[in-house]
Design a protein around this motif. Structure first.
Motif, PDB file in Angstrom:
ATOM      1  N   MET A  91      53.931  50.596  10.646  1.00  0.00           N
ATOM      2  CA  MET A  91      54.954  50.550  11.695  1.00  0.00           C
ATOM      3  C   MET A  91      56.005  51.630  11.491  1.00  0.00           C
ATOM      4  O   MET A  91      56.371  52.338  12.436  1.00  0.00           O
ATOM      5  N   ALA A 138      56.400  41.931  16.396  1.00  0.00           N
ATOM      6  CA  ALA A 138      55.648  42.523  15.286  1.00  0.00           C
ATOM      7  C   ALA A 138      56.540  42.681  14.056  1.00  0.00           C
ATOM      8  O   ALA A 138      56.100  42.435  12.924  1.00  0.00           O
ATOM      9  N   THR A 166      56.831  42.874  22.270  1.00  0.00           N
ATOM     10  CA  THR A 166      55.839  43.028  21.203  1.00  0.00           C
ATOM     11  C   THR A 166      56.433  43.673  19.960  1.00  0.00           C
ATOM     12  O   THR A 166      56.107  43.269  18.837  1.00  0.00           O
TER      13      THR A 166
END
Length: 180
Positions: A89, A66, A62
């Motif tokens: 992030m 991302a 993931t």
């Protein structure tokens, strides 16, 4: 700077484009490093955060996915959404590894594939500088349809900044070794 007949681009617009390209390249570099050393990255999740096999199997693919998505947003027509996603992030990743750095002192994050080297204060400083650049980028116009020559110049400057960011720890050590 003139970008077309009669249309001009401000310095702020050009810098905004450099930041956009920089973040896209940084996200691509981070994803590529994690995918290149996928087993090490996956194992680091267990070591650093105590993730069990099930959670690790979910999180490990993931994170680079991302990062690739954020790069696509930045390169595509959704520059603002990409910058906001990059900011979130970067803040989350920096807070997590910063907390572990403070509480455990020896942290291997594999941010850009450097699983052999422990995280340092320089890495956290780099992340802080990238976060500041992202905030600045959000305040500047970006996502322009630049002519090829201006886009290539902005992308080239962004690539240089990306290489410096990825190798920030090593560059600072090289520069400090040459001082003394």
């Amino acid at each position: 700077m003139e970008i077309d007949e009669g249309r001009t681009m401000t310095a702020e617009q050009f810098i905004g484009e450099i930041v956009r390209y920089f973040l896209a390249m940084l996200m691509l570099a981070a994803a590529a490093a994690k995918l290149r050393g996928y087993a090490g990255f996956r194992d680091n999740l267990s070591t650093l955060f105590g993730m069990g096999p099930t959670l690790r199997a979910l999180v490990a693919p993931t994170v680079p996915a991302a990062e690739l998505l954020v790069a696509a947003l930045l390169i595509g027509g959704l520059a603002r959404a990409g910058m906001l996603a990059a900011l979130v992030m970067l803040c989350v990743f920096t807070a997590l590894v910063g907390y572990k750095f403070i509480t455990q002192s020896v942290v291997r994050c594999s941010c850009f594939g450097e699983s052999e080297r422990s995280l340092s204060g320089l890495d956290l400083l780099r992340n802080g500088l990238v976060i500041l650049a992202t905030v600045a980028g959000l305040m500047l116009p970006s996502g322009l349809a630049l002519p090829l020559h201006a886009a290539l110049l902005a992308a080239s400057l962004a690539l240089l900044a990306c290489v410096i960011a990825v190798h920030f720890h090593e560059i600072v050590h090289l520069l400090s070794a040459s001082d003394g």
